[in-house]
Write a protein that holds these residues in place. Structure first.
Motif, short mmCIF file in Angstrom:
data_model
loop_
_atom_site.label_atom_id
_atom_site.label_comp_id
_atom_site.label_asym_id
_atom_site.label_seq_id
_atom_site.Cartn_x
_atom_site.Cartn_y
_atom_site.Cartn_z
N GLN A 167 0.83 -1.20 0.00
CA GLN A 167 0.00 0.00 0.00
C GLN A 167 0.87 1.26 0.00
N PHE A 168 2.11 1.12 0.46
CA PHE A 168 3.02 2.26 0.58
C PHE A 168 3.25 2.94 -0.76
N ILE A 169 3.41 2.14 -1.82
CA ILE A 169 3.68 2.73 -3.13
C ILE A 169 2.43 3.42 -3.69
N ILE A 170 1.25 2.87 -3.36
CA ILE A 170 0.00 3.52 -3.77
C ILE A 170 -0.17 4.84 -3.04
N ASP A 171 0.15 4.84 -1.73
CA ASP A 171 0.07 6.08 -0.95
C ASP A 171 1.05 7.12 -1.47
N SER A 175 -0.11 10.66 -2.88
CA SER A 175 0.34 11.93 -2.30
C SER A 175 0.70 12.93 -3.39
N LEU A 176 1.18 12.44 -4.53
CA LEU A 176 1.50 13.33 -5.64
C LEU A 176 0.24 13.81 -6.35
N ILE A 177 -0.67 12.87 -6.57
CA ILE A 177 -1.88 13.20 -7.32
C ILE A 177 -2.79 14.16 -6.57
N GLU A 180 -2.65 19.10 -4.38
CA GLU A 180 -3.03 20.47 -4.73
C GLU A 180 -3.05 21.39 -3.52
N MET A 181 -3.37 20.84 -2.34
CA MET A 181 -3.46 21.65 -1.13
C MET A 181 -2.11 22.28 -0.76
N PHE A 182 -1.00 21.62 -1.16
CA PHE A 182 0.32 22.14 -0.81
C PHE A 182 0.79 23.23 -1.75
N ILE A 183 0.25 23.24 -2.94
CA ILE A 183 0.84 24.05 -4.01
C ILE A 183 0.75 25.55 -3.72
N ARG A 184 -0.35 25.98 -3.11
CA ARG A 184 -0.52 27.42 -2.85
C ARG A 184 0.57 27.95 -1.92
N ALA A 185 1.13 27.04 -1.10
CA ALA A 185 2.17 27.48 -0.16
C ALA A 185 3.56 27.43 -0.77
N ILE A 186 3.68 26.91 -2.00
CA ILE A 186 5.00 26.80 -2.64
C ILE A 186 4.88 27.38 -4.05
N PRO A 187 4.79 28.71 -4.19
CA PRO A 187 4.56 29.34 -5.50
C PRO A 187 5.57 28.95 -6.56
N VAL A 188 6.81 28.65 -6.16
CA VAL A 188 7.86 28.40 -7.14
C VAL A 188 7.59 27.14 -7.98
N TRP A 211 7.04 15.56 -1.49
CA TRP A 211 7.44 14.53 -0.52
C TRP A 211 8.22 15.10 0.65
N THR A 212 8.83 16.27 0.48
CA THR A 212 9.48 16.94 1.60
C THR A 212 8.43 17.54 2.52
N LYS A 213 7.36 18.07 1.92
CA LYS A 213 6.27 18.70 2.68
C LYS A 213 5.39 17.67 3.37
N GLU A 214 5.35 16.45 2.84
CA GLU A 214 4.50 15.39 3.40
C GLU A 214 4.88 15.08 4.84
N LYS A 215 3.87 14.73 5.62
CA LYS A 215 4.12 14.35 7.02
C LYS A 215 4.86 13.02 7.10
N ASN A 216 4.72 12.19 6.06
CA ASN A 216 5.38 10.89 6.05
C ASN A 216 6.77 11.04 5.43
#
Length: 624
Positions: A167-171, A175-177, A180-188, A211-216
């Motif tokens: 399941q780890f690879i699906i997760d 996380s990439l797909i 969108e919620m992270f993107i507004r905080a990283i304009p670059v 993946w750096t922003k992810e909690k995992n």
């Protein structure tokens, strides 16, 4: 609404089973509860009544999401009953595997996602009962992979680590797909996100940011291994492109995720206008016989194609869309691959090639590539899907499923009638087949041109094709499988048999004297694996090869029974076309799966090619 499903077919039904589970029943007023439940589940069945997927539904159950719901016991009982019907249930395995299996379960419980194989080697060496050598360790890991416990591939860049939780690879992909919620905080990286969302273009910069922003932290810590696994599974692909001077093909420094493609395919891509400078083949169709093809199968096929051929361009625009892509096969040929419902369509186009009949070698390579990769992808997914080859009527709408004519029908008749239009018309079979199934004189059948031999047209030819599949190809697959399970760098087949000599001697009712002489030649020579037939191989697998899975044993038993039925109960040396297709589908599926267990990708590719040739053509003139 959720579904619980098995990924492998039930022996009773032969198809993967699904339990429908309705939740939050306690939210429905008790007075109307049962009526609502019945209506809800019947509505689902009504929606599926004309679809082949309805046969997968084994039962349905509604629960209220509390631990005290008596329906939970019923759900557990149904899951247990279905699980106990799976091929791996109750099969025997070496007792020395248990300590390492328990260690893996402990690592999983601790939350560990990826481990080095070297760590498992250390754990194994410290166990009181241990796995014997490197080859057996590889077998243990492949077995754990096949039952869905881990993700492990003995391939370059992947063999040193395993993913403990599939399941780890699906997760990780999820996380990439859903980032969108992270993107507004990283304009670059906003532009990189829109490229991914709209065109499926996945940049390393975007992966690192998400993946750096992810909690995992496990995602970023194992980035390289995860990306290699996603490539191996064709979830993503590193596309190729021509250099500016078109003299070399290079790999791009980004990935493409076929599941993210959203842009609709322009009509002119699938339905090209007539052009005197451009030649087109007929449209070859891979039709799923179950009339149901999971979209991920096409996405993974597209991923395989992306790693093999460059995407064609129109100006600066890549010709890749949702459910369709155009590839550059060489300087003058392009291939269009698209998908609709349960059919995969392909057409080859030649720029400046007026007579596309001359491009049959290119078409043959395209056809073989698609066939081999579809077989591999379906095998990796644990599916039992079968395909039949059709050719679409040139007058049919290429975006529809109309006008599909079976290749087997075209090979039987010089002319066929197409009934898919307002006015039926006659088609010349040779004109439709000539691009993909070129007829050669017998002397040319085994040439290096890649052309197919003359297709089987009589019932006797069909009988010989099935006999060839069962005896020649079947025996070769089983010999390779026996060698894979018994021969190592420190043990020959003779040594393996000598080690089990006492067991073999005690099974005189199983092995007759002629078989004993093959295994232990009276003149003292080494045993010759080429002398082993299906009967002897089957007996060895059943009695002295403990590492063989129950699923493999069942498949070998089926091969032996089909061989016996063909020769022992046949009324004549003839098979009609409908029986031929059934035999082909069943035997080909078994041989494809067994060849994948032989640990030799080159051998597997050769077997797939032979199976394909036999299905759509005649017996190969030179099977070696």
């Amino acid at each position: 609404m959720n579904s619980i499903h098995s990924c492998t077919p039930s022996p009773q039904s032969g198809i993967p089973a699904v339990i429908l589970v309705g939740t939050h029943v306690d939210k429905i007023p008790e007075k109307y509860r049962q009526k609502v439940i019945n209506t809800y589940f019947m509505k689902i069945r009504h929606l599926l009544k004309d679809k082949p997927t309805i046969v997968h539904l084994m039962c349905d159950i509604a629960i209220d999401n509390t631990l005290h719901d008596p329906k939970l016991k019923e759900l557990k009982r149904n899951i247990f009953n279905l699980a106990s019907q799976q091929p791996h249930w109750g099969e025997e395995k070496p007792a020395r595997w248990l300590p390492l299996e328990q260690a893996i379960m402990t690592l999983k419980a601790s939350g560990t996602k990826v481990v080095r194989v070297s760590l498992l080697d250390e754990i194994n060496r410290s166990a009181s009962v241990r796995i014997q050598d490197k080859d057996e360790m590889d077998l243990f890991l492949r077995y754990q992979h096949e039952i869905g416990s881990i993700l492990y591939f003995n391939a370059e860049g992947l063999r040193d680590s395993i993913v403990l939780d599939p399941q780890f690879i699906i997760d990780a992909l999820k996380s990439l797909i859903t980032a969108e919620m992270f993107i507004r905080a990283i304009p670059v990286i906003t532009s990189k996100w829109f490229e991914f969302k709209e065109d499926g273009k996945l940049a390393h910069q975007l992966i690192d940011a998400i993946w750096t922003k992810e909690k995992n932290p496990d995602f970023h810590d194992n980035k390289n291994h995860l990306l290699l696994l996603m490539e191996k599974l064709n979830l993503i692909a590193r596309p190729k492109s021509y250099s500016e001077d078109r003299k070399e093909v290079k790999e791009e420094d980004y990935f493409l995720a076929p599941c993210m493609l959203r842009q609709a395919t322009p009509t002119e891509i699938i339905s090209p206008e007539s052009d005197p400078d451009i030649g087109n083949t007929s449209v070859l169709c891979f039709v799923c016989t179950a009339k149901f093809l999971p979209t991920p199968v096409f996405h993974r096929l597209l991923g395989a194609c992306l790693t093999y051929w460059p995407i064609a361009k129109q100006g600066s625009q890549n010709l890749i869309y949702c459910g369709c892509c155009v590839f550059d096969i060489d300087d003058v040929h392009q291939m269009t691959l698209h998908f609709r419902d349960y059919v995969i369509f392909t057409r080859v186009t030649g720029v400046g090639v007026i007579n596309m009949h001359q491009s049959s070698e290119v078409c043959g390579k395209v056809k073989t590539f698609i066939f081999e990769n579809l077989s591999r992808i379906i095998g990796n997914l644990g599916q039992s899907l079968q395909f039949e080859l059709h050719i679409q009527c040139p007058r049919a709408d290429p975006k529809s499923l109309e006008g599909l004519i079976a290749v087997s029908k075209l090979q039987r008749s010089e002319k066929v009638r197409c009934h898919s239009h307002a006015k039926s018309h006659i088609l010349e079979s040779k004109e439709l087949l000539k691009f993909w199934f070129e007829d050669k004189e017998p002397s040319d059948a085994g040439s290096s041109s890649g052309a197919m031999a003359t297709p089987p047209r009589s019932d006797t030819d069909r009988f010989m094709c099935i006999a060839y599949l069962l005896v020649d190809v079947g025996s070769r697959v089983l010999r390779q499988l026996l060698s894979h399970h018994t021969v190592t760098s420190t043990c020959t087949l003779d040594q393996y048999l000598a080690k089990h000599r006492n067991t073999i001697n005690s099974l005189r009712r199983v092995f007759n004297q002629s078989q004993m002489d093959i295994m232990f030649p009276p003149n003292g020579d080494d045993t010759n694996l080429d002398d082993y037939d299906i009967t002897l191989l089957s007996a060895l697998f059943n009695n002295i090869v403990p590492t063989l899975s129950q699923q493999e044993k069942d498949m070998i038993k089926c091969l032996r029974e089909e061989r016996n039925k063909l020769y022992g109960h046949a009324k004549s040396c003839q098979i009609n076309s409908s029986d031929f297709q059934t035999y082909c589908n069943d035997i080909s599926s078994t041989l494809t799966t067994l060849s994948q267990q032989c640990g030799d990708t080159v051998f597997e590719a050769k077997i797939l090619q032979e199976i394909h040739c036999t299905q759509v053509s005649a017996i190969p003139a030179d099977p070696t």
